[in-house]
Design a protein around this motif. Structure first.
Motif, PDB file in Angstrom:
ATOM      1  N   GLU B  37      -1.342  15.839  17.546  1.00 52.83           N
ATOM      2  CA  GLU B  37      -2.701  16.072  17.071  1.00 52.83           C
ATOM      3  C   GLU B  37      -3.378  17.071  17.995  1.00 52.83           C
ATOM      4  O   GLU B  37      -3.260  16.975  19.220  1.00 52.83           O
ATOM      5  CB  GLU B  37      -3.482  14.763  17.043  1.00 52.83           C
ATOM      6  N   THR B  51      -4.841  19.359  23.054  1.00 54.51           N
ATOM      7  CA  THR B  51      -4.057  18.221  22.577  1.00 54.51           C
ATOM      8  C   THR B  51      -4.933  16.982  22.539  1.00 54.51           C
ATOM      9  O   THR B  51      -5.708  16.742  23.464  1.00 54.51           O
ATOM     10  CB  THR B  51      -2.880  17.974  23.539  1.00 54.51           C
ATOM     11  N   ASN B  52      -4.780  16.210  21.498  1.00 49.63           N
ATOM     12  CA  ASN B  52      -5.611  15.026  21.308  1.00 49.63           C
ATOM     13  C   ASN B  52      -5.019  13.796  22.023  1.00 49.63           C
ATOM     14  O   ASN B  52      -4.932  12.710  21.457  1.00 49.63           O
ATOM     15  CB  ASN B  52      -5.768  14.739  19.805  1.00 49.63           C
ATOM     16  N   TRP B  53      -4.596  14.014  23.277  1.00 47.04           N
ATOM     17  CA  TRP B  53      -4.089  12.930  24.116  1.00 47.04           C
ATOM     18  C   TRP B  53      -4.849  12.939  25.433  1.00 47.04           C
ATOM     19  O   TRP B  53      -4.714  13.886  26.227  1.00 47.04           O
ATOM     20  CB  TRP B  53      -2.596  13.116  24.437  1.00 47.04           C
ATOM     21  N   CYS B  54      -5.619  11.893  25.686  1.00 48.73           N
ATOM     22  CA  CYS B  54      -6.284  11.804  26.980  1.00 48.73           C
ATOM     23  C   CYS B  54      -5.225  11.606  28.058  1.00 48.73           C
ATOM     24  O   CYS B  54      -4.249  10.877  27.850  1.00 48.73           O
ATOM     25  CB  CYS B  54      -7.260  10.628  26.981  1.00 48.73           C
ATOM     26  N   ALA B  55      -5.419  12.229  29.192  1.00 55.95           N
ATOM     27  CA  ALA B  55      -4.449  12.136  30.289  1.00 55.95           C
ATOM     28  C   ALA B  55      -4.389  10.734  30.883  1.00 55.95           C
ATOM     29  O   ALA B  55      -3.456  10.407  31.621  1.00 55.95           O
ATOM     30  CB  ALA B  55      -4.814  13.137  31.383  1.00 55.95           C
ATOM     31  N   HIS B  56      -5.358   9.912  30.559  1.00 55.28           N
ATOM     32  CA  HIS B  56      -5.406   8.554  31.111  1.00 55.28           C
ATOM     33  C   HIS B  56      -4.363   7.654  30.458  1.00 55.28           C
ATOM     34  O   HIS B  56      -3.411   7.220  31.098  1.00 55.28           O
ATOM     35  CB  HIS B  56      -6.819   7.990  30.930  1.00 55.28           C
ATOM     36  N   GLN B  57      -4.543   7.392  29.140  1.00 50.18           N
ATOM     37  CA  GLN B  57      -3.585   6.542  28.441  1.00 50.18           C
ATOM     38  C   GLN B  57      -3.291   7.035  27.026  1.00 50.18           C
ATOM     39  O   GLN B  57      -2.906   6.256  26.170  1.00 50.18           O
ATOM     40  CB  GLN B  57      -4.106   5.089  28.394  1.00 50.18           C
ATOM     41  N   GLY B  58      -3.509   8.342  26.801  1.00 48.58           N
ATOM     42  CA  GLY B  58      -3.129   8.925  25.528  1.00 48.58           C
ATOM     43  C   GLY B  58      -4.116   8.719  24.400  1.00 48.58           C
ATOM     44  O   GLY B  58      -3.781   8.926  23.236  1.00 48.58           O
ATOM     45  N   GLY B  59      -5.338   8.335  24.728  1.00 51.75           N
ATOM     46  CA  GLY B  59      -6.334   8.092  23.695  1.00 51.75           C
ATOM     47  C   GLY B  59      -6.687   9.345  22.912  1.00 51.75           C
ATOM     48  O   GLY B  59      -6.426  10.463  23.372  1.00 51.75           O
ATOM     49  N   PRO B  60      -7.325   9.179  21.747  1.00 53.32           N
ATOM     50  CA  PRO B  60      -7.695  10.306  20.882  1.00 53.32           C
ATOM     51  C   PRO B  60      -8.936  11.012  21.410  1.00 53.32           C
ATOM     52  O   PRO B  60     -10.004  10.991  20.811  1.00 53.32           O
ATOM     53  CB  PRO B  60      -7.953   9.633  19.536  1.00 53.32           C
ATOM     54  N   LYS B 115      -5.779  18.670  33.763  1.00 48.26           N
ATOM     55  CA  LYS B 115      -6.376  19.627  32.827  1.00 48.26           C
ATOM     56  C   LYS B 115      -5.662  19.473  31.492  1.00 48.26           C
ATOM     57  O   LYS B 115      -4.436  19.331  31.450  1.00 48.26           O
ATOM     58  CB  LYS B 115      -6.216  21.056  33.358  1.00 48.26           C
ATOM     59  N   ARG B 117      -3.917  20.306  28.003  1.00 49.38           N
ATOM     60  CA  ARG B 117      -3.117  21.402  27.458  1.00 49.38           C
ATOM     61  C   ARG B 117      -3.930  22.059  26.356  1.00 49.38           C
ATOM     62  O   ARG B 117      -4.377  21.382  25.419  1.00 49.38           O
ATOM     63  CB  ARG B 117      -1.802  20.873  26.901  1.00 49.38           C
TER      64      ARG B 117
END
Lengths: 108, 132
Positions: B37, B51-60, B115, B117
């Motif tokens: 996403e 990219t729709n992945w937060c670096a913390h735990q992959g949240g939207p 940071k 992507r």
């Protein structure tokens, strides 16, 4: 989920795996339908069959979890999207429902 | 019958995500591109894609609220902390756990090593195109 072996995975799969690994996120798996069929496999087949572009898009991010299925840029129906426990994407419809949705567009 | 992608002779990694008039200043869209996403934002007339992945735990992440942030200034003499609200409209908050990112650069505000992507975005014949 799904049954893509490494040899059958599209080229972008490894990129996504690497990106998730760089961020120390749970293991990447490609988006699926509720019957665990990979979205990209069904989309590719239908795009080839009907010579069209199919896209999943959320035009109102944050408002709800309703995404649009777009055929050649035109929305044809909505579908709920959620993230599983590994933060991977699931679309709340079966692959059969999706096929029927696309087929109806071209049968009309 | 050719598709729009074919008409524009786009490469395999180029994707039309929206029409220009769909993404006015302050608008955004999230699309599924090559199995991931991607959120596309119009920030002061400039398009940004992450990219729709937060670096913390992959949240939207790209679906979270866009706000400002609070900056704190500690006065060693008075031992007081002054809080200032700033950067309104420039901070993207992950809806899962609130991690903050500078929407203009993708830089995480709480971890300078993180940071998002990003992806190049261009406009051609009124089509907003993202390269993955």
């Amino acid at each position: 989920m799904g049954d893509d072996s490494p040899d059958e995975q599209p080229s972008w799969w490894k990129q996504n795996e690497q990106l998730r690994a760089e961020l120390d996120l749970p293991t990447y798996d490609a988006p699926v339908f509720t019957d665990e069929t990979y979205v990209h496999e069904v989309v590719s087949a239908l795009e080839e069959e009907y010579r069209c572009d199919i896209q999943f898009a959320d035009p109102t991010p944050g408002a709800d979890n309703d995404w649009e299925i777009r055929v050649n840029g035109r929305p044809v129906r909505t579908v709920r999207r959620w993230r599983d426990s590994e933060a991977n994407t699931v679309f709340e419809m079966t692959s059969q429902e999706f096929r029927e949705t696309i087929t109806e567009v071209f049968d009309d | 019958m050719s598709t729009k992608k074919q008409d524009l002779s786009l490469a395999e990694n180029e994707h039309i995500v929206a029409q220009e008039d769909e993404l006015a200043d302050g608008d955004r869209i999230v699309v599924l591109l090559n199995g991931r996403e991607v959120g596309v934002f119009n920030v002061n007339g400039e398009y940004k894609a992450y990219t729709n992945w937060c670096a913390h735990q992959g949240g939207p992440l790209c679906e979270g609220p866009v706000t400002g942030t609070v900056e704190a200034d500690f006065d060693r003499d008075s031992l007081e902390v002054e809080l200032d609200w700033c950067r309104d409209g420039e901070v993207l908050n992950c809806p899962w756990h609130g991690w903050e990112y500078d929407i203009t650069s993708g830089q995480c505000l709480s971890d300078s090593d993180v940071k998002l992507r990003s992806f190049p975005v261009r406009v051609e014949q009124g089509n907003v195109i993202v390269s993955t």
